[in-house]
Motif scaffolding. Structure first.
Motif, PDB file in Angstrom:
ATOM      1  N   ASP A 128      39.287  34.317  41.152  1.00 47.63           N
ATOM      2  CA  ASP A 128      38.666  34.930  39.976  1.00 47.63           C
ATOM      3  C   ASP A 128      39.703  35.101  38.867  1.00 47.63           C
ATOM      4  OD1 ASP A 128      37.272  36.423  38.119  1.00 47.63           O
ATOM      5  OD2 ASP A 128      36.489  37.865  39.574  1.00 47.63           O
ATOM      6  N   THR A 129      39.482  34.465  37.736  1.00 46.73           N
ATOM      7  CA  THR A 129      40.428  34.534  36.617  1.00 46.73           C
ATOM      8  C   THR A 129      40.426  35.898  35.937  1.00 46.73           C
ATOM      9  OG1 THR A 129      38.782  33.557  35.150  1.00 46.73           O
ATOM     10  CG2 THR A 129      40.371  32.060  36.155  1.00 46.73           C
ATOM     11  N   ALA A 130      39.488  36.762  36.293  1.00 46.36           N
ATOM     12  CA  ALA A 130      39.505  38.126  35.756  1.00 46.36           C
ATOM     13  C   ALA A 130      40.445  39.023  36.551  1.00 46.36           C
ATOM     14  CB  ALA A 130      38.101  38.715  35.767  1.00 46.36           C
ATOM     15  N   SER A 131      40.939  38.530  37.686  1.00 51.74           N
ATOM     16  CA  SER A 131      41.783  39.348  38.562  1.00 51.74           C
ATOM     17  C   SER A 131      43.253  39.233  38.178  1.00 51.74           C
ATOM     18  CB  SER A 131      41.600  38.923  40.017  1.00 51.74           C
ATOM     19  OG  SER A 131      40.300  39.226  40.466  1.00 51.74           O
ATOM     20  N   LYS A 180      48.480  35.953  38.758  1.00 56.94           N
ATOM     21  CA  LYS A 180      47.666  36.805  37.898  1.00 56.94           C
ATOM     22  C   LYS A 180      46.736  35.942  37.035  1.00 56.94           C
ATOM     23  CE  LYS A 180      51.600  40.015  37.427  1.00 56.94           C
ATOM     24  NZ  LYS A 180      51.113  41.228  38.086  1.00 56.94           N
ATOM     25  N   LYS A 181      45.432  36.178  37.202  1.00 56.29           N
ATOM     26  CA  LYS A 181      44.396  35.479  36.434  1.00 56.29           C
ATOM     27  C   LYS A 181      44.398  33.974  36.711  1.00 56.29           C
ATOM     28  CE  LYS A 181      43.707  37.106  32.221  1.00 56.29           C
ATOM     29  NZ  LYS A 181      43.968  37.548  30.823  1.00 56.29           N
ATOM     30  N   TRP A 182      44.879  33.578  37.866  1.00 50.01           N
ATOM     31  CA  TRP A 182      44.858  32.159  38.221  1.00 50.01           C
ATOM     32  C   TRP A 182      43.449  31.722  38.609  1.00 50.01           C
ATOM     33  CZ3 TRP A 182      49.498  29.971  41.458  1.00 50.01           C
ATOM     34  CH2 TRP A 182      50.687  30.111  40.725  1.00 50.01           C
ATOM     35  N   PRO A 183      43.071  30.492  38.291  1.00 50.14           N
ATOM     36  CA  PRO A 183      41.763  29.983  38.696  1.00 50.14           C
ATOM     37  C   PRO A 183      41.744  29.457  40.127  1.00 50.14           C
ATOM     38  CG  PRO A 183      42.880  28.349  37.369  1.00 50.14           C
ATOM     39  CD  PRO A 183      43.766  29.566  37.372  1.00 50.14           C
ATOM     40  N   GLU A 184      42.911  29.371  40.762  1.00 51.81           N
ATOM     41  CA  GLU A 184      42.984  28.836  42.114  1.00 51.81           C
ATOM     42  C   GLU A 184      43.903  29.677  42.996  1.00 51.81           C
ATOM     43  OE1 GLU A 184      42.148  24.080  41.265  1.00 51.81           O
ATOM     44  OE2 GLU A 184      44.217  24.761  41.504  1.00 51.81           O
ATOM     45  N   LYS A 212      43.200  40.824  59.737  1.00 52.83           N
ATOM     46  CA  LYS A 212      42.145  40.535  60.712  1.00 52.83           C
ATOM     47  C   LYS A 212      41.194  39.464  60.181  1.00 52.83           C
ATOM     48  CE  LYS A 212      42.329  45.032  63.036  1.00 52.83           C
ATOM     49  NZ  LYS A 212      41.571  46.238  63.463  1.00 52.83           N
ATOM     50  N   GLY A 213      41.779  38.436  59.577  1.00 49.76           N
ATOM     51  CA  GLY A 213      41.019  37.299  59.091  1.00 49.76           C
ATOM     52  C   GLY A 213      40.321  37.497  57.763  1.00 49.76           C
ATOM     53  N   GLN A 214      40.504  38.655  57.137  1.00 54.46           N
ATOM     54  CA  GLN A 214      39.821  38.972  55.883  1.00 54.46           C
ATOM     55  C   GLN A 214      40.834  39.124  54.746  1.00 54.46           C
ATOM     56  OE1 GLN A 214      36.398  39.435  54.979  1.00 54.46           O
ATOM     57  NE2 GLN A 214      37.444  39.400  52.993  1.00 54.46           N
ATOM     58  N   LEU A 215      40.493  38.561  53.594  1.00 53.48           N
ATOM     59  CA  LEU A 215      41.361  38.633  52.429  1.00 53.48           C
ATOM     60  C   LEU A 215      41.070  39.889  51.610  1.00 53.48           C
ATOM     61  CD1 LEU A 215      43.513  37.069  50.716  1.00 53.48           C
ATOM     62  CD2 LEU A 215      41.581  36.136  49.404  1.00 53.48           C
ATOM     63  N   TYR A 216      42.142  40.596  51.237  1.00 51.34           N
ATOM     64  CA  TYR A 216      42.035  41.766  50.369  1.00 51.34           C
ATOM     65  C   TYR A 216      42.954  41.566  49.165  1.00 51.34           C
ATOM     66  CZ  TYR A 216      39.861  43.982  54.414  1.00 51.34           C
ATOM     67  OH  TYR A 216      39.028  44.279  55.479  1.00 51.34           O
ATOM     68  N   GLU A 217      42.530  42.099  48.024  1.00 51.03           N
ATOM     69  CA  GLU A 217      43.305  41.916  46.795  1.00 51.03           C
ATOM     70  C   GLU A 217      43.321  43.208  45.988  1.00 51.03           C
ATOM     71  OE1 GLU A 217      43.601  38.773  43.021  1.00 51.03           O
ATOM     72  OE2 GLU A 217      42.041  38.540  44.550  1.00 51.03           O
ATOM     73  N   GLY A 218      44.483  43.541  45.449  1.00 49.77           N
ATOM     74  CA  GLY A 218      44.606  44.647  44.516  1.00 49.77           C
ATOM     75  C   GLY A 218      44.896  44.094  43.137  1.00 49.77           C
ATOM     76  N   THR A 219      44.216  44.620  42.127  1.00 54.62           N
ATOM     77  CA  THR A 219      44.385  44.118  40.762  1.00 54.62           C
ATOM     78  C   THR A 219      44.850  45.219  39.828  1.00 54.62           C
ATOM     79  OG1 THR A 219      42.076  44.532  40.138  1.00 54.62           O
ATOM     80  CG2 THR A 219      42.584  42.403  41.143  1.00 54.62           C
TER      81      THR A 219
END
Length: 278
Positions: A56-59, A266-270, A68-75
């Motif tokens: 997400d480029t807004a992140s 930061k704000k990367w599309p990939e 545990k196999g799940q992705l978490y992100e702090g912005t």
């Protein structure tokens, strides 16, 4: 949508330019510019892209964790520094890049690095010097801890929380009380380096983004010595061609079960699944 690997990188770099920069004008850092006349004893680590995922480029990515196999992100983002879509803690679908669960921070807080230990999420804030603590899977905020430094990046070695503040230091904290246990300076070829940012603990070493630079440093947490260096310049150049509004590299996540490593910015599309060389 997952794209198969369409480019592969094996990078050997020199330290002909290790620019040291401050995050903004009101931050002071304790690192010094490395003496480029010294012998370079740091191993260059190759990197290969395995898969490419949407991001997400807004992140405005400040922290990235695989747990545990799940992705978490702090912005990041705040009323005084509007970046991306603002500060949040998110559970993210790796395949789609979309948030499946999200907790937004109050506008007065600028969110920074995150880590997870024993089903507990820790989230730094930048200038506010507060650490938020949440439980999984409900994202219920259960505690707040004060911190004496700015918050930048955070990871865990399974027992302690390891924090960066944009200087040349790593700080080791007790996860139950957030009491500072020790401080370790980080050196490259005997010189202090600063702007240490997002952190990840991989197989006994701390891996760290250097803010505004294309480097991921492999750090011995006991001595603080940089033992390896990954140059992500080709990936960053690709991102800038795809989206000129994208910001700096920031975000390293490791899945200890599959041994997979993920990086973004930061704000990367990939977002990329990558493999580091030996």
């Amino acid at each position: 949508m997952i794209k198969s690997s369409y480019f592969s990188l094996v990078i050997a770099v020199t330290v002909s330019a290790l620019a040291i920069s401050c995050r903004d004008n009101d931050k002071n850092t304790t690192g010094t510019t490395p003496d480029l006349s010294k012998a370079d004893n740091v191993k260059n680590i190759g990197i290969s892209v395995i898969k490419t995922y949407p991001h997400d480029t807004a992140s405005f990515t400040q922290g990235l964790v695989l747990y545990k196999g799940q992705l978490y992100e702090g912005t990041g983002g705040a009323d005084y520094a509007p970046e991306g879509a603002g500060s949040a803690l998110m559970k993210v679908n790796l395949a789609t890049g979309k948030a499946e669960k999200k907790v937004k921070l109050d506008g007065k807080y600028f969110g920074e690095g995150i880590t997870i230990l024993n089903d507990t999420v820790y989230q730094l804030t930048w200038k506010e010097k507060v650490v938020f603590v949440y439980t999984l899977p409900d994202f219920k905020k259960v505690k707040e801890f004060p911190i004496n430094t700015e918050g930048w990046g955070m990871t865990t070695n399974g027992k302690e929380l390891i924090v960066s503040d944009g200087t040349s230091n790593l700080y080791f904290y007790d996860p139950h009380t957030f009491q500072l246990l020790r401080t370790q300076s980080v050196t490259l070829n005997s010189d202090l380096i600063n702007s240490i940012n997002e952190l990840e603990f991989i197989d006994g070493a701390v891996y760290a983004n250097q803010w505004e630079q294309p480097y991921i440093f492999k750090i011995d947490p006991a001595s603080g010595q940089v033992t390896g260096r990954v140059d992500v310049t080709p990936i960053w150049n690709r991102i800038k061609q795809i989206d000129p509004a994208a910001d700096v590299p920031n975000g390293i996540a490791y899945d200890p079960d599959t041994k997979k490593i993920y990086i973004t910015g930061k704000k990367w599309p990939e977002l990329y699944e990558v493999q580091f060389g030996n």
